[in-house]
Motif scaffolding. Structure first.
Motif, PDB file in Angstrom:
ATOM      1  N   LEU A   1       0.840  -1.205   0.000  1.00 34.35           N
ATOM      2  CA  LEU A   1       0.000   0.000   0.000  1.00 34.35           C
ATOM      3  C   LEU A   1       0.879   1.261   0.000  1.00 34.35           C
ATOM      4  CD1 LEU A   1      -2.687  -1.243   2.536  1.00 34.35           C
ATOM      5  CD2 LEU A   1      -2.602  -1.543   0.046  1.00 34.35           C
TER       6      LEU A   1
ATOM      7  N   SER B   1       2.966  -0.467   3.837  1.00 34.62           N
ATOM      8  CA  SER B   1       2.479  -1.652   4.553  1.00 34.62           C
ATOM      9  C   SER B   1       2.060  -2.715   3.536  1.00 34.62           C
ATOM     10  CB  SER B   1       1.319  -1.294   5.491  1.00 34.62           C
ATOM     11  OG  SER B   1       0.251  -0.754   4.760  1.00 34.62           O
ATOM     12  N   ILE B   2       2.073  -3.957   3.998  1.00 35.14           N
ATOM     13  CA  ILE B   2       1.752  -5.065   3.099  1.00 35.14           C
ATOM     14  C   ILE B   2       0.361  -5.589   3.430  1.00 35.14           C
ATOM     15  CG2 ILE B   2       2.398  -7.398   2.367  1.00 35.14           C
ATOM     16  CD1 ILE B   2       5.300  -6.666   3.148  1.00 35.14           C
ATOM     17  N   TYR B   3      -0.525  -5.532   2.435  1.00 37.18           N
ATOM     18  CA  TYR B   3      -1.854  -6.130   2.576  1.00 37.18           C
ATOM     19  C   TYR B   3      -1.710  -7.582   2.142  1.00 37.18           C
ATOM     20  CZ  TYR B   3      -6.762  -7.172   1.585  1.00 37.18           C
ATOM     21  OH  TYR B   3      -8.003  -7.745   1.544  1.00 37.18           O
ATOM     22  N   ALA B   4      -1.764  -8.487   3.105  1.00 39.43           N
ATOM     23  CA  ALA B   4      -1.455  -9.896   2.828  1.00 39.43           C
ATOM     24  C   ALA B   4      -2.728 -10.710   2.931  1.00 39.43           C
ATOM     25  CB  ALA B   4      -0.417 -10.399   3.822  1.00 39.43           C
TER      26      ALA B   4
ATOM     27  N   LEU C   1      -6.748   6.150   0.586  1.00 33.87           N
ATOM     28  CA  LEU C   1      -5.733   5.087   0.607  1.00 33.87           C
ATOM     29  C   LEU C   1      -4.360   5.581   0.143  1.00 33.87           C
ATOM     30  CD1 LEU C   1      -7.817   2.011  -0.609  1.00 33.87           C
ATOM     31  CD2 LEU C   1      -7.349   2.785   1.715  1.00 33.87           C
TER      32      LEU C   1
END
Lengths: 482, 482
Positions: free
Chosen positions: A174, A178-181, A461
């Motif tokens: 993002l 950060s990682i949207y997993a 976002l």
């Protein structure tokens, strides 16, 4: 003000020499979109080797205020992966994220990194007795990440849906790094609105897709490819409805073209022969497929279908490809429409859709409207009738100066086509996305309520606007509709 | 401070006496969720008669700062349509938006207002030789708007997907009273990220769905309902994979239950008989269907499937329902699991999912874990194996005080189940949504990155927080995961 030197030093330390380049020769091919319509510039080209590296890189960009243009195979149709010419953006290539992390044949799913090329996925699925049911012309370069970010279509959408329907899980970086997993392939998951859906088709403006879990389907055991001539496009549409009734899920493709378009293809393609002996208003290319379980019934189903179509007077003539070679030859005719049209001279091309059932009426009005308004042009519609999606070309009058025509009449024609399709409740971009090519037309013709929503979500976002700036999302607040 | 009198006067003038009530007797049934777990209060109950009225009403609420709780059939499972007990919210019932605006049989689509009841839609589709392929227990009260807002599931998700997959277009009123009008059923539309997807499953927190265009499928011409006994859940899973291989799209349902659960149902249901004579570790209820085009092949396909399943040793015994009556009797056993379990005493129930292929391993660990940790309880798993979605019940030890047990051990058991399923990468809400029931558990166990995204989108589209406040979206910023 961006501190370029500091940013590059940190990015270089993070990615190493294979992961970051400023070499003009290395960057150039990736700074022009493949149709040559957009040429951009970049501060550098980064190719992170892992999701973690990509996340660190995005965090670094966020800290330095460096805009990011994500890019897969650079085969998009709307300039969505080409930076502007300011040279301030970082080109983020996913090419090194090219691992197929896992493939579970019994669960029929595969976890692919974003840079995996579509053809590679096809081959891997095939090796496992399965297939990935989405294909398109650029399969040798298009990447999974790009296909997801543009919600790509193709000729099998009729049965299998577009890319959105193939995605079971997503991993993305993002705007804040950060990682949207969310790679776990849960067939049912109602924890809130589906953020995965938001990333699909967002053209890199909400996040950089780094991997996805995709659905696979059984391999095709047999197929029947039918060429049918109909009197009108309306009849072709009735034939499509009959196919859905009788062939059901076996129906995988239904493409249409008119007689003139077929003639052009035959003229253009050395050694090509028309599938039917006579002339017909419209031609339909129909593909019926069966997996192992259904293969035995395919021939009788195809016969039954054609029998009914004849009995109801929907087709004037039809033939079933007698061999795989002939089936391929039929498809080659379809795939040669665009090259044949290009060979006839300059044209403006439009990837548009209306509700499938209204497509015949739309074409019946749009074609004469264009040819009447722009004397000497020829308008043609062909493509995915079952999806309500046709490629609508308007070919320049013979003898015009191509460049000048495209810049003047061509632009006005496109504007008119987009206005017309909007008035029909249709879409100015069925398959190819908005990118930079259609952003202003989208801003002009889109529903102001939808555009305001889009802008709100984008700001939420990506508050600093570092993800693929200038693409897709109209910049100014929309004008209310009259 | 809300000026209640002014608001009510304006709302009354807008909606008229049929559209607005404060009568306690009229409101009461709608202020308690149907399972009786949540009781709320409301300033009034509004029932707008048109999308335009609904939009005006939301605009009015926005101006006065009155929170809105949208409600369809009030048959949700998570309290998502019940206001809190403060009495400050307006209950917005969609019951008068009950028109089926159009049905196009050849295009196989229907435009329904939000208040249309699922059963009504089933009947209308049936009248047209079609069907709407989503059904569930509450079909006599559940509305289209509620089904969309909760992305409802059911027993046909395996083949047809959940509600999300049925929605071709949406109309909704947004937080500022503007109307998002996207009912045109475009099979392909790549104008930006798909806002429709955002509204589906958002439980009224981003907008009030007022109408939708839905997909229909051909009516079922014939079906075969099979009851099969397997040694293990793993074998049932292998049987499912075989069904997908051989029956393909004919496979419409695949439900599982264990022997003990079946015994309970037989005990509970007067006159019920077990479909198979012997005992088996697990039982699978399999439904194969065919439309008109495929009906002729269904019997041979079913025989082929069972032959292979026997040959591979996947089933210990199996039977095909010999009549529609027997088929209905098989399904009645499945549908009686919950009532039979309730009759055995208090239980905590969990609607959870993990990746379908991991479900047997999950159940094999979760059941003994619960029974070991909570002596005297019985854990049972049953339901939609093909979706990776089981209903996981833990039944209280015999003789406990129901109310007290539910408040103490029951709560701790649920917390543990949710932790366990989260550790398996699964979902704490497969079908029923978050609502108010699971909001805190979602906040505790959800991915902080996803929750932050959810909160950002919610703030962007409903900055004043008037749409269904307190539901779904966790209130506090998420704690980072350790």
């Amino acid at each position: 003000m961006i501190d370029t030197d500091a940013f590059l030093a940190e990015a270089g330390a993070l990615l190493g020499p294979r992961g970051l380049t400023r070499d003009d020769d290395l960057m150039r091919p990736w700074l022009t979109d493949w149709r040559g319509r957009f040429v951009g510039a970049a501060i550098a080209m980064a190719s992170p080797a892992s999701t973690r590296e990509a996340a660190e890189l995005v965090r670094l960009c966020a800290r330095h205020g460096v805009p990011i243009v994500p890019q897969g195979g650079n085969s998009g149709m709307s300039g969505g992966a080409t930076p502007d010419d300011s040279g301030t953006a970082l080109l983020l290539s996913t090419r090194r994220l090219d691992t197929i992390r896992s493939l579970d044949a019994s669960a029929r799913q595969v976890v692919c990194e974003a840079g995996v090329i579509l053809q590679t996925l096809h081959e891997r699925a095939d090796d496992n007795g399965l297939r990935f049911p989405l294909t398109l012309g650029g399969k040798g370069s298009a990447t999974i990440g790009g296909l997801i970010s543009t919600n790509a279509g193709g000729t099998q959408v009729l049965r299998h849906g577009s890319m959105r329907a193939q995605v079971l899980g997503i991993e993305a970086v993002l705007a804040d790094g950060s990682i949207y997993a969310a790679l776990d392939a849960l067939r049912k998951d109602n924890r809130g609105f589906d953020l995965k859906q938001l990333l699909i088709g967002s053209e890199g403006t909400l996040g950089v897709v780094t991997a996805a879990t995709l659905k696979l389907v059984p391999a095709i055991a047999d197929r029947r490819v039918v060429w049918a001539g109909t009197r009108t496009l309306e009849a072709a549409r009735d034939l499509l409805v009959l196919c859905e009734e009788i062939a059901g899920d076996a129906l995988e493709g239904f493409e249409v073209l008119d007689q003139q378009t077929l003639d052009d293809v035959i003229d253009h393609l050395p050694g090509a022969r028309p599938p039917l002996s006579g002339c017909h208003g419209w031609h339909a290319l129909i593909e019926l497929v069966a997996d192992r379980g259904a293969a035995a019934e395919l021939p009788s189903r195809t016969e039954a279908l054609l029998g009914q179509a004849m009995a109801r007077g929907l087709v004037e003539d039809a033939t079933i490809a007698a061999s795989e070679t002939q089936a391929e030859a039929f498809w080659l005719l379809r795939d040669s429409i665009s090259p044949a049209a290009r060979a006839r001279g300059p044209a403006v091309q439009h990837d548009i859709s209306v509700a499938a059932e209204r497509m015949p009426a739309f074409v019946a009005e749009a074609v004469p409207l264009m040819e009447r308004t722009w004397p000497g042009t020829r308008a043609m519609a062909f493509g995915h009738l079952g999806d309500g999606n046709v490629h609508f070309h308007v070919i320049a009058p013979p003898g015009v100066d191509a460049r000048r025509w495209l810049e003047t009449d061509g632009k006005r024609i496109s504007a008119q086509v987009y206005e017309f399709v909007t008035a029909w409740g249709g879409s100015i971009s069925a398959e190819h996305g908005i990118g930079q090519l259609k952003r202003d037309e989208f801003a002009r013709l889109g529903d102001p309520v939808a555009i305001t929503m889009l802008q709100s979500v984008k700001r939420a976002l990506d508050p600093r606007g570092i993800l693929n700036p200038g693409k897709l999302v109209p910049l100014a607040p929309p004008e209310p509709r009259p």
